[in-house]
Design a protein around this motif. Structure first.
Motif, PDB file in Angstrom:
ATOM      1  N   LYS A  60       0.867  -1.340  -0.135  1.00  0.00           N
ATOM      2  CA  LYS A  60       0.040  -0.096  -0.203  1.00  0.00           C
ATOM      3  C   LYS A  60       1.134   1.009  -0.053  1.00  0.00           C
ATOM      4  CE  LYS A  60      -4.410   1.075   1.341  1.00  0.00           C
ATOM      5  NZ  LYS A  60      -5.400   1.015   2.672  1.00  0.00           N
ATOM      6  N   PHE A 111       1.048   5.307  -0.214  1.00  0.00           N
ATOM      7  CA  PHE A 111       0.625   6.926  -0.198  1.00  0.00           C
ATOM      8  C   PHE A 111       1.786   7.808  -0.577  1.00  0.00           C
ATOM      9  CE2 PHE A 111      -1.849   4.675   3.263  1.00  0.00           C
ATOM     10  CZ  PHE A 111      -2.619   4.653   2.639  1.00  0.00           C
ATOM     11  N   GLU A 123      -3.789   7.681  -2.075  1.00  0.00           N
ATOM     12  CA  GLU A 123      -3.141   6.089  -1.758  1.00  0.00           C
ATOM     13  C   GLU A 123      -3.095   6.034  -3.444  1.00  0.00           C
ATOM     14  OE1 GLU A 123      -3.693   2.123  -2.217  1.00  0.00           O
ATOM     15  OE2 GLU A 123      -5.467   3.027  -1.749  1.00  0.00           O
ATOM     16  N   ALA A 150       2.640   1.975   4.361  1.00  0.00           N
ATOM     17  CA  ALA A 150       1.265   2.153   4.992  1.00  0.00           C
ATOM     18  C   ALA A 150       1.426   2.661   6.551  1.00  0.00           C
ATOM     19  CB  ALA A 150       0.198   0.944   5.151  1.00  0.00           C
TER      20      ALA A 150
END
Length: 176
Positions: free
Chosen positions: A57, A59, A81, A157
């Motif tokens: 994940k 960002f 995201e 994340a």
């Protein structure tokens, strides 16, 4: 209305002048990014890194600055995201969706980071010939002629720093 402005966009072009990258050794090895001159009138952008462990994940915080009397924040200061963005998930944010329309075709054509997470192995930004990239603009809005700097900071994340890129260049109007 914004959709009418988008229809009225004309193509300007972007001339990159500087690219700086940083990558966390915890996440990447053998990274490189640069603007490489091919001839007097042609430059290409190249970036490559090997991912040490899967990234599930991501960002990204994007900030855009325009040079007036020094660098001033300009229009975009957004955390998003990236996995959802690259996977094509729409939001109610008009700016985000329009930014997606500009960026996604470039990612599809010039990178292997054109899908949802996870990412592992080697990630590349192929030889991007900036002479072939048009920047959609609307006169008086979005990206009028001038000097710009985009700063992207990338996090995993759990807020673990992955890397960053600083990209500077000039937007010029297409001569008609």
């Amino acid at each position: 209305m914004l959709s009418d402005e988008i229809q009225a966009w004309k193509n300007n072009f972007f001339i990159p002048t500087r690219l700086e990258c940083d990558a966390s050794p915890e996440w990447f090895s053998n990274y490189t990014c640069n603007i490489k001159p091919v001839s007097r009138t042609r430059k290409i952008i190249i970036a490559r890194a090997e991912i040490r462990k899967p990234i599930n994940k991501i960002f990204v915080k994007i900030q855009v600055f325009k040079r007036f009397s020094g660098w001033q924040p300009y229009l975009i200061n957004h955390l998003f995201e990236a996995c959802a963005f690259l996977g094509g998930k729409k939001t109610s944010n008009i700016l985000y969706n329009n930014f997606y329309k500009i960026i996604k075709p470039l990612f599809d054509k010039y990178t292997n980071i054109n899908h949802e997470c996870p990412y592992n192995g080697t990630v590349e930004l192929y030889e991007v010939d900036y002479n072939k990239i048009d920047i959609p603009t609307a006169k008086g809005t979005i990206f009028p002629s001038g000097y710009y700097k985009a700063v992207g900071k990338i996090y995993e994340a759990n807020n673990s720093y992955i890397g960053s890129a600083v990209f500077q260049g000039i937007v010029k109007e297409t001569q008609t």
